[in-house]
Design a protein around this motif. Structure first.
Motif, mmCIF file in Angstrom:
data_model
loop_
_atom_site.group_PDB
_atom_site.id
_atom_site.type_symbol
_atom_site.label_atom_id
_atom_site.label_comp_id
_atom_site.label_asym_id
_atom_site.label_seq_id
_atom_site.Cartn_x
_atom_site.Cartn_y
_atom_site.Cartn_z
ATOM 1 N N ASP A 30 0.854 -1.164 -0.161
ATOM 2 C CA ASP A 30 -0.088 -0.078 -0.089
ATOM 3 C C ASP A 30 0.917 1.360 0.058
ATOM 4 O OD1 ASP A 30 -2.420 -1.459 -0.021
ATOM 5 O OD2 ASP A 30 -2.425 -1.511 2.222
ATOM 6 N N LYS B 286 -6.197 10.674 0.657
ATOM 7 C CA LYS B 286 -7.668 10.178 0.929
ATOM 8 C C LYS B 286 -7.928 8.585 0.206
ATOM 9 C CE LYS B 286 -9.745 14.629 1.456
ATOM 10 N NZ LYS B 286 -10.469 15.640 0.729
ATOM 11 N N SER B 287 -7.311 8.508 -0.843
ATOM 12 C CA SER B 287 -7.667 7.138 -1.533
ATOM 13 C C SER B 287 -6.814 6.128 -0.645
ATOM 14 C CB SER B 287 -7.321 7.294 -2.965
ATOM 15 O OG SER B 287 -5.718 7.604 -3.250
ATOM 16 N N PHE B 288 -5.644 6.657 -0.198
ATOM 17 C CA PHE B 288 -4.773 5.605 0.639
ATOM 18 C C PHE B 288 -5.543 5.155 1.854
ATOM 19 C CE2 PHE B 288 -1.954 4.776 4.232
ATOM 20 C CZ PHE B 288 -0.867 3.875 3.568
ATOM 21 N N LEU C 130 -8.491 4.911 2.133
ATOM 22 C CA LEU C 130 -9.601 4.085 1.477
ATOM 23 C C LEU C 130 -9.216 2.535 1.139
ATOM 24 C CD1 LEU C 130 -12.055 6.425 -0.351
ATOM 25 C CD2 LEU C 130 -12.396 5.272 1.994
ATOM 26 N N SER C 131 -7.926 2.491 0.646
ATOM 27 C CA SER C 131 -7.594 1.332 0.014
ATOM 28 C C SER C 131 -7.134 0.376 1.158
ATOM 29 C CB SER C 131 -6.547 1.440 -1.147
ATOM 30 O OG SER C 131 -5.363 2.257 -0.486
ATOM 31 N N THR D 28 -6.037 14.167 -2.509
ATOM 32 C CA THR D 28 -6.817 12.893 -3.219
ATOM 33 C C THR D 28 -5.997 11.656 -2.887
ATOM 34 O OG1 THR D 28 -7.725 14.518 -4.800
ATOM 35 C CG2 THR D 28 -7.826 12.146 -5.239
ATOM 36 N N ILE D 29 -4.969 11.777 -3.200
ATOM 37 C CA ILE D 29 -3.962 10.436 -3.034
ATOM 38 C C ILE D 29 -3.998 10.108 -1.603
ATOM 39 C CG2 ILE D 29 -1.730 9.561 -3.281
ATOM 40 C CD1 ILE D 29 -1.120 11.380 -5.705
ATOM 41 N N PHE E 224 1.297 3.984 -2.771
ATOM 42 C CA PHE E 224 1.231 5.752 -2.601
ATOM 43 C C PHE E 224 2.387 6.416 -3.059
ATOM 44 C CE2 PHE E 224 2.423 9.023 0.169
ATOM 45 C CZ PHE E 224 1.106 9.855 0.100
ATOM 46 N N ARG F 142 -4.129 17.299 -5.677
ATOM 47 C CA ARG F 142 -3.677 15.912 -5.859
ATOM 48 C C ARG F 142 -3.019 15.075 -4.737
ATOM 49 N NH1 ARG F 142 -0.602 15.113 -11.709
ATOM 50 N NH2 ARG F 142 -0.840 12.949 -11.091
ATOM 51 N N LYS G 64 1.883 7.091 -6.868
ATOM 52 C CA LYS G 64 1.124 7.879 -7.222
ATOM 53 C C LYS G 64 1.749 9.419 -6.853
ATOM 54 C CE LYS G 64 -2.943 5.089 -6.619
ATOM 55 N NZ LYS G 64 -4.161 4.562 -5.729
#
Length: 143
Positions: free
Chosen positions: A94, A135-137, A139-140, A132-133, A98, A129, A101
């Motif tokens: 993970d 926040k997506s970390f 969630l994933s 956003t990255i 990250f 950006r 990205k």
């Protein structure tokens, strides 16, 4: 959860630092990022002791503290990416994802013809950006 990300230049000058917590923690997180530079320098200058190869950009877990874990990444141009997280059970895959990205976002930001190399990154698009990255970390890694 990621609480701080930083981009540090090849001369250990801060190019971008963003905290994702209250203002009270920002100074402590900046100190943690600054302390991690010594660990990065030690791993880069003594690759045999750390066990990583010279072409490996992901430096892995730099050091844990009581409340945080600090991860590092080194680009080919010796720019350092540092992530401070509160999660104690983060998978390396993970964190690698990250950093990939984050590296793409960094390359896009410094490829801007109006960006002066070696100066702080002030791009609003880059900051969005990164948010956003981050926040997506969260969630994933929860799934």
């Amino acid at each position: 959860m990621i609480v701080c990300v930083a981009v540090v230049g090849h001369q250990n000058n801060p190019l971008y630092i963003q905290s994702f917590t209250e203002a009270d923690d920002a100074l402590k997180l900046h100190h943690i990022v600054h302390c991690s530079l010594d660990v990065i320098d030690e791993r880069v200058n003594n690759p045999k002791k750390s066990g990583s190869t010279l072409n490996e950009t992901f430096l892995g877990l730099l050091y844990p503290t009581e409340n945080y874990k600090v991860y590092g990444y080194l680009t080919n141009t010796k720019v350092k990416f540092i992530v401070v997280t509160t999660d104690l059970d983060v998978r390396d895959a993970d964190v690698r994802n990250f950093f990939r990205k984050f590296h793409v976002a960094y390359v896009d930001a410094v490829s801007n013809p109006f960006h002066v190399p070696g100066k702080k990154i002030t791009s609003r698009t880059f900051a969005e950006r990164v948010s956003t990255i981050v926040k997506s970390f969260g969630l994933s890694s929860a799934g």
